[in-house]
Design a protein around this motif. Structure first.
Motif, PDB file in Angstrom:
ATOM      1  N   ASN A  77      14.410 -15.818  -2.538  1.00 25.56           N
ATOM      2  CA  ASN A  77      14.594 -16.776  -3.627  1.00 25.56           C
ATOM      3  C   ASN A  77      13.472 -15.974  -4.690  1.00 25.56           C
ATOM      4  N   GLY A  78      13.852 -14.667  -5.032  1.00 25.35           N
ATOM      5  CA  GLY A  78      13.239 -13.612  -5.804  1.00 25.35           C
ATOM      6  C   GLY A  78      12.289 -12.942  -4.928  1.00 25.35           C
ATOM      7  N   SER A  79      11.983 -11.767  -5.316  1.00 25.46           N
ATOM      8  CA  SER A  79      10.880 -10.916  -4.415  1.00 25.46           C
ATOM      9  C   SER A  79       9.805 -11.626  -4.182  1.00 25.46           C
ATOM     10  N   ASP A  80       9.376 -12.517  -5.069  1.00 25.02           N
ATOM     11  CA  ASP A  80       8.209 -13.529  -4.865  1.00 25.02           C
ATOM     12  C   ASP A  80       8.247 -13.996  -3.683  1.00 25.02           C
ATOM     13  N   GLU A  81       9.548 -14.592  -3.074  1.00 25.10           N
ATOM     14  CA  GLU A  81       9.682 -15.397  -1.617  1.00 25.10           C
ATOM     15  C   GLU A  81       9.218 -14.170  -0.587  1.00 25.10           C
ATOM     16  N   MET A 107       1.080 -11.094  -8.313  1.00 23.25           N
ATOM     17  CA  MET A 107       1.557 -11.776  -7.023  1.00 23.25           C
ATOM     18  C   MET A 107       1.105 -11.620  -5.660  1.00 23.25           C
ATOM     19  N   TYR A 108       0.765 -10.250  -5.352  1.00 24.99           N
ATOM     20  CA  TYR A 108       0.026  -9.783  -4.180  1.00 24.99           C
ATOM     21  C   TYR A 108      -0.877 -10.690  -3.837  1.00 24.99           C
ATOM     22  N   ARG A 109      -1.817 -10.474  -4.958  1.00 26.41           N
ATOM     23  CA  ARG A 109      -3.168 -11.266  -4.749  1.00 26.41           C
ATOM     24  C   ARG A 109      -2.782 -12.895  -4.620  1.00 26.41           C
ATOM     25  N   LEU A 148       2.071  -1.615  -2.473  1.00 25.69           N
ATOM     26  CA  LEU A 148       2.401  -0.545  -3.416  1.00 25.69           C
ATOM     27  C   LEU A 148       3.531  -0.979  -4.255  1.00 25.69           C
ATOM     28  N   CYS A 149       3.466  -0.423  -5.555  1.00 21.46           N
ATOM     29  CA  CYS A 149       4.442  -1.073  -6.582  1.00 21.46           C
ATOM     30  C   CYS A 149       4.761   0.300  -7.237  1.00 21.46           C
ATOM     31  N   SER A 150       5.965   1.005  -7.353  1.00 24.28           N
ATOM     32  CA  SER A 150       6.400   2.122  -7.857  1.00 24.28           C
ATOM     33  C   SER A 150       7.735   2.180  -8.126  1.00 24.28           C
ATOM     34  N   ASN A 152       4.985   1.562 -11.006  1.00 24.89           N
ATOM     35  CA  ASN A 152       3.883   0.336 -10.862  1.00 24.89           C
ATOM     36  C   ASN A 152       3.758  -0.455 -11.967  1.00 24.89           C
ATOM     37  N   ASN A 153       3.612  -1.894 -12.057  1.00 27.60           N
ATOM     38  CA  ASN A 153       3.430  -2.900 -13.013  1.00 27.60           C
ATOM     39  C   ASN A 153       2.051  -3.134 -13.114  1.00 27.60           C
ATOM     40  N   PRO A 154       1.177  -2.833 -13.939  1.00 31.27           N
ATOM     41  CA  PRO A 154       1.714  -2.884 -15.387  1.00 31.27           C
ATOM     42  C   PRO A 154       1.540  -1.417 -15.928  1.00 31.27           C
ATOM     43  N   LEU A 177       6.441  -1.251  -0.459  1.00 22.20           N
ATOM     44  CA  LEU A 177       6.766  -0.517  -1.709  1.00 22.20           C
ATOM     45  C   LEU A 177       7.770  -1.412  -2.610  1.00 22.20           C
ATOM     46  N   ASP A 178       7.130  -1.834  -3.572  1.00 22.84           N
ATOM     47  CA  ASP A 178       7.881  -2.843  -4.343  1.00 22.84           C
ATOM     48  C   ASP A 178       8.443  -2.060  -5.401  1.00 22.84           C
ATOM     49  N   GLU A 179       9.756  -1.744  -5.381  1.00 24.55           N
ATOM     50  CA  GLU A 179      10.551  -1.150  -6.254  1.00 24.55           C
ATOM     51  C   GLU A 179      11.442  -2.007  -7.210  1.00 24.55           C
ATOM     52  N   ALA A 180      10.490  -2.950  -7.905  1.00 24.09           N
ATOM     53  CA  ALA A 180      11.150  -3.851  -8.863  1.00 24.09           C
ATOM     54  C   ALA A 180      11.874  -3.003  -9.972  1.00 24.09           C
ATOM     55  N   TYR A 181      11.400  -2.096 -10.368  1.00 24.25           N
ATOM     56  CA  TYR A 181      11.423  -1.272 -11.563  1.00 24.25           C
ATOM     57  C   TYR A 181      12.133   0.244 -11.315  1.00 24.25           C
ATOM     58  N   GLN A 204      13.481  -4.960  -3.769  1.00 26.07           N
ATOM     59  CA  GLN A 204      13.977  -4.934  -4.922  1.00 26.07           C
ATOM     60  C   GLN A 204      14.376  -6.347  -5.328  1.00 26.07           C
ATOM     61  N   THR A 205      14.880  -6.303  -6.550  1.00 26.38           N
ATOM     62  CA  THR A 205      15.158  -7.662  -7.318  1.00 26.38           C
ATOM     63  C   THR A 205      16.211  -7.566  -8.229  1.00 26.38           C
ATOM     64  N   LEU A 206      16.952  -8.398  -8.547  1.00 30.27           N
ATOM     65  CA  LEU A 206      17.869  -8.668  -9.670  1.00 30.27           C
ATOM     66  C   LEU A 206      17.424  -9.148 -10.958  1.00 30.27           C
ATOM     67  N   SER A 207      15.873  -9.398 -10.926  1.00 35.63           N
ATOM     68  CA  SER A 207      15.131  -9.899 -11.933  1.00 35.63           C
ATOM     69  C   SER A 207      15.227  -8.870 -13.200  1.00 35.63           C
ATOM     70  N   LYS A 208      15.047  -7.702 -13.137  1.00 31.05           N
ATOM     71  CA  LYS A 208      14.908  -6.712 -13.944  1.00 31.05           C
ATOM     72  C   LYS A 208      15.872  -5.809 -14.612  1.00 31.05           C
ATOM     73  N   ALA A 209      16.351  -4.992 -13.894  1.00 35.60           N
ATOM     74  CA  ALA A 209      17.471  -4.190 -14.478  1.00 35.60           C
ATOM     75  C   ALA A 209      18.736  -4.809 -14.731  1.00 35.60           C
ATOM     76  N   ILE A 215      18.636 -16.295 -11.771  1.00 33.12           N
ATOM     77  CA  ILE A 215      19.066 -16.721 -10.534  1.00 33.12           C
ATOM     78  C   ILE A 215      18.386 -16.580  -9.532  1.00 33.12           C
ATOM     79  N   ARG A 216      17.060 -15.845  -9.738  1.00 38.50           N
ATOM     80  CA  ARG A 216      16.075 -15.546  -8.369  1.00 38.50           C
ATOM     81  C   ARG A 216      16.755 -15.013  -7.130  1.00 38.50           C
ATOM     82  N   LEU A 217      17.006 -13.755  -7.303  1.00 35.53           N
ATOM     83  CA  LEU A 217      17.233 -12.891  -6.019  1.00 35.53           C
ATOM     84  C   LEU A 217      16.265 -11.884  -5.767  1.00 35.53           C
ATOM     85  N   GLY A 218      15.910 -11.876  -4.682  1.00 36.95           N
ATOM     86  CA  GLY A 218      15.113 -10.624  -4.206  1.00 36.95           C
ATOM     87  C   GLY A 218      15.624 -10.293  -3.072  1.00 36.95           C
TER      88      GLY A 218
HETATM   89  C1  PLP Z   1       9.104  -8.563 -12.011  1.00 35.61           C
HETATM   90  C2  PLP Z   1       8.362  -8.161 -10.663  1.00 35.61           C
HETATM   91  C3  PLP Z   1       8.983  -8.483  -9.670  1.00 35.61           C
HETATM   92  C4  PLP Z   1      10.257  -9.585  -9.592  1.00 35.61           C
HETATM   93  O1  PLP Z   1       9.751 -10.838  -8.894  1.00 35.61           O
HETATM   94  P1  PLP Z   1      11.265 -11.766  -8.691  1.00 35.61           P
HETATM   95  O2  PLP Z   1      10.442 -12.786  -7.916  1.00 35.61           O
HETATM   96  O3  PLP Z   1      12.042 -11.042  -7.922  1.00 35.61           O
HETATM   97  O4  PLP Z   1      11.627 -12.291 -10.021  1.00 35.61           O
HETATM   98  C5  PLP Z   1       8.317  -8.265  -8.439  1.00 35.61           C
HETATM   99  N1  PLP Z   1       7.520  -6.964  -8.254  1.00 35.61           N
HETATM  100  C6  PLP Z   1       6.911  -6.766  -9.577  1.00 35.61           C
HETATM  101  C7  PLP Z   1       6.034  -5.718  -9.633  1.00 35.61           C
HETATM  102  C8  PLP Z   1       7.354  -7.221 -10.872  1.00 35.61           C
HETATM  103  O5  PLP Z   1       6.934  -6.651 -11.914  1.00 35.61           O
END
Ligand code: PLP
Length: 559
Positions: A77-81, A107-109, A148-150, A152-154, A177-181, A204-209, A215-218
């Motif tokens: 339910n999103g990558s967060d889950e 969210m990692y912390r 890791l996030c690549s 990376n956000n922010p 390795l968080d590939e949200a972007y 990966q996630t459907l939340s960005k691109a 809809i919350r899908l990770g």
């Molecule tokens: C936006 C973002 C997500 C997305 O999380 P969802 O729960 O899938 O919406 C995940 N990781 C990073 C680094 C983000 O910026």
């Protein structure tokens, strides 16, 4: 006893022993049965049934799209889950620890804190590259996860493949390795490297691109040994049926997503370049995502200024290595333009450009008949946006208080949205500002009206205290003004009265409309205000659509 595989050795012992929730539905493979097992209602098909807990169809589709076997995929339910599931599967509270980088995704912390697991962020190098040695020095047997996030956000940068590889080869736990972007990046996804690294987890996630944050899908990709453990922990029906359905549909139309990504990359680079040219902006950091860090003088004041203008960005200036930085997401072309103007306005200071005032400008992406006109001459810079199907939202700033007051009558009494922003050569006189504002407004209405099918002649007569005003209006294509109003004073407010007729003439030219204006009365202020109100009322009638019809009333055909 069977020997533990690498994933089981990392997992929490209670998860190894966990007997997961099972539903009777999993023991029945057809889909035509009579389902009396789950206390569902027999009514309201198909939503009465629990969704597929294993999301077989969607995972198959994801697998095809990403070229990964289905047993290496888990959905959340999103990558967060999925982040939370990783923490709960592998980390014992008070014993194990999670490493990550700083600055990075918050969210990692938060997930570590919620689960009572130690969290150790390692500062990135000053060029935002990975501090590989520092991370490995903090390893040890209790380091179960490295986030890791690549890109990376922010910070927006992508990490060097070599560095990620070194970490994968030497970190004792799982490397997430968080590939949200990743869809915005030039680099290939690490999903293809799962064969080489059993300790790799890709998110990966459907939340960005994909544009489907609602809809919350990770998605998490990992060795099947890891996925099997996560499957035990995941809530049985964590991805609802509406989401599964919408995601399947979107993944069948991935071409649109790719086009949108390409557009956003182009606009990101253009936006960064425009902003970089503004005095007060120090740097736009290179990005491979749909956002970037903008380093400016006085970020907190700029942040507040933008909020006042209805633009929400993210203040990251208190994050490590992000001194002076706002994080800005790329918007639509109109939103980007508005943002540039707003930032330019802020840095040109009092007495300089006015910038765009007013409430949130979401309507620049709202449906409706929109017109946007920008006119730049050596004397003025005018931007006008109208939405004929708006809700009387208004923000008008011309630099002339009385003209603002008059123009605000138009949204208020016509129901259209109207944004007017002008930087004019008022140090010379009012002439250019008034004329160019009127032409641009006319143009914006003309554009918003589209093909103008079925336009009739409209008129409105209006009394105001001691005055009466009549405005007849025809968006028929021929610019014409008949003006029958006399003013005895030279000025009303800061407007010369001789400019009134000129304003309406210029509007008629821009909008390609006929205007007949007649007014009588004693008070000059009331008289001109009555004219603007009558104009607004006439516009309201002229742009109205037939009730219930999605098209303009068409009696004359195309004009
Ligand atoms: C936006 C973002 C997500 C997305 O999380 P969802 O729960 O899938 O919406 C995940 N990781 C990073 C680094 C983000 O910026």
């Amino acid at each position: 006893m069977k020997a533990l595989n690498f994933a089981e050795k990392l997992a929490r012992p209670n998860i190894l022993e966990l007997a997961p929730y099972s539903s009777a539905r999993e023991e029945f493979t057809g889909n035509q049965g009579m389902f009396l097992d789950a206390n569902e209602s027999p009514y309201n098909k198909p939503w009465n049934r629990y969704p597929d807990p294993l999301q077989q169809e969607l995972r198959t589709r994801v697998g095809e799209l990403k070229e990964v076997e289905k047993d290496r995929i888990i959905l959340g339910n999103g990558s967060d889950e999925t982040i939370d599931m990783l923490v709960r599967t592998f980390c014992r509270p008070g014993i194990d620890k999670i490493l990550s980088i700083s600055p990075s995704y918050g969210m990692y912390r938060v997930c570590a804190d919620i689960n009572g697991v130690d969290f150790e962020p390692v500062l990135l190098n000053s060029d935002f590259s990975l501090p590989v040695e520092d991370i490995l020095a903090r390893g040890g047997t209790h380091a179960k996860l490295l986030f890791l996030c690549s890109p990376n956000n922010p910070t927006g940068n992508r990490f060097a493949g070599e560095d990620i590889r070194t970490l994968l080869e030497n970190f004792p736990g799982l490397v997430v390795l968080d590939e949200a972007y990743a869809d915005y990046s030039r680099d290939a996804s690490w999903v293809q490297a799962l064969d080489d690294f059993p300790n790799l987890v890709v998110l990966q996630t459907l939340s960005k691109a994909w544009g489907l944050a609602a809809i919350r899908l990770g998605m998490a990709f990992a060795a099947s040994e890891v996925i099997r453990l996560l499957m035990k922990v995941k809530p049985p029906y964590n991805v609802n049926a509406l989401t599964q359905k919408k995601a399947l549909q979107a993944m069948g139309e991935s071409q649109q997503m790719k086009e949108n990504v390409a557009d956003i990359i182009l606009r990101r680079d253009a936006l960064m370049e425009q902003l970089s040219g503004i005095p007060g902006v120090r740097k736009a950091f290179p990005s491979e995502a749909n956002f970037f860090l903008l380093q400016v003088d006085d970020p907190t004041s700029l942040y507040r200024h933008l909020l006042q203008m209805g633009v929400v960005v993210r203040d990251r200036s208190r994050e490590p290595l992000c001194e002076g930085c706002l994080r800005i997401s790329v918007g639509t072309a109109a939103q980007d333009e508005y943002l540039v103007q707003a930032i330019r306005g802020f840095f040109s200071g009092p007495g300089g450009t006015t910038g765009y005032p007013g409430p949130a400008w979401d309507y620049l992406e709202e449906p409706g008949r929109n017109g946007l006109c920008e006119r730049k001459t050596t004397e003025t810079h005018v931007r006008v946006a109208v939405n004929l199907d708006g809700s009387a939202k208004s923000a008008v700033r011309t630099g002339l208080g009385f003209l603002d007051h008059m123009l605000e009558q138009i949204p208020r009494h016509s129901g259209c949205d109207l944004l007017v922003n002008v930087k004019g050569d008022l140090h010379v006189d009012e002439h250019h500002t008034i004329e160019d504002t009127a032409i641009a407004m006319g143009e914006a209405f003309h554009q918003a009206l589209g093909n103008k099918a079925g336009i009739e002649r409209y008129g409105f007569a209006l009394p105001m205290d001691d005055c009466a005003a009549l405005v007849l209006l025809d968006f028929g294509g021929r610019p014409e003004l008949v003006w029958k109003a006399k003013f005895r004073r030279e000025n009303v407010g800061d407007l010369p009265t001789e400019m009134f007729a000129h304003f309406f003439k210029s509007f008629a030219v821009g909008a390609r409309c006929n205007l007949y204006v007649k007014a009588k009365g004693q008070n000059e202020h009331h008289k001109i205000e009555a004219i603007f109100k009558a104009l607004a009322r006439a516009i309201r009638m002229a742009v109205k659509r037939e009730a219930g019809a999605g098209f303009l009333p068409s009696t004359k055909g195309v004009l």
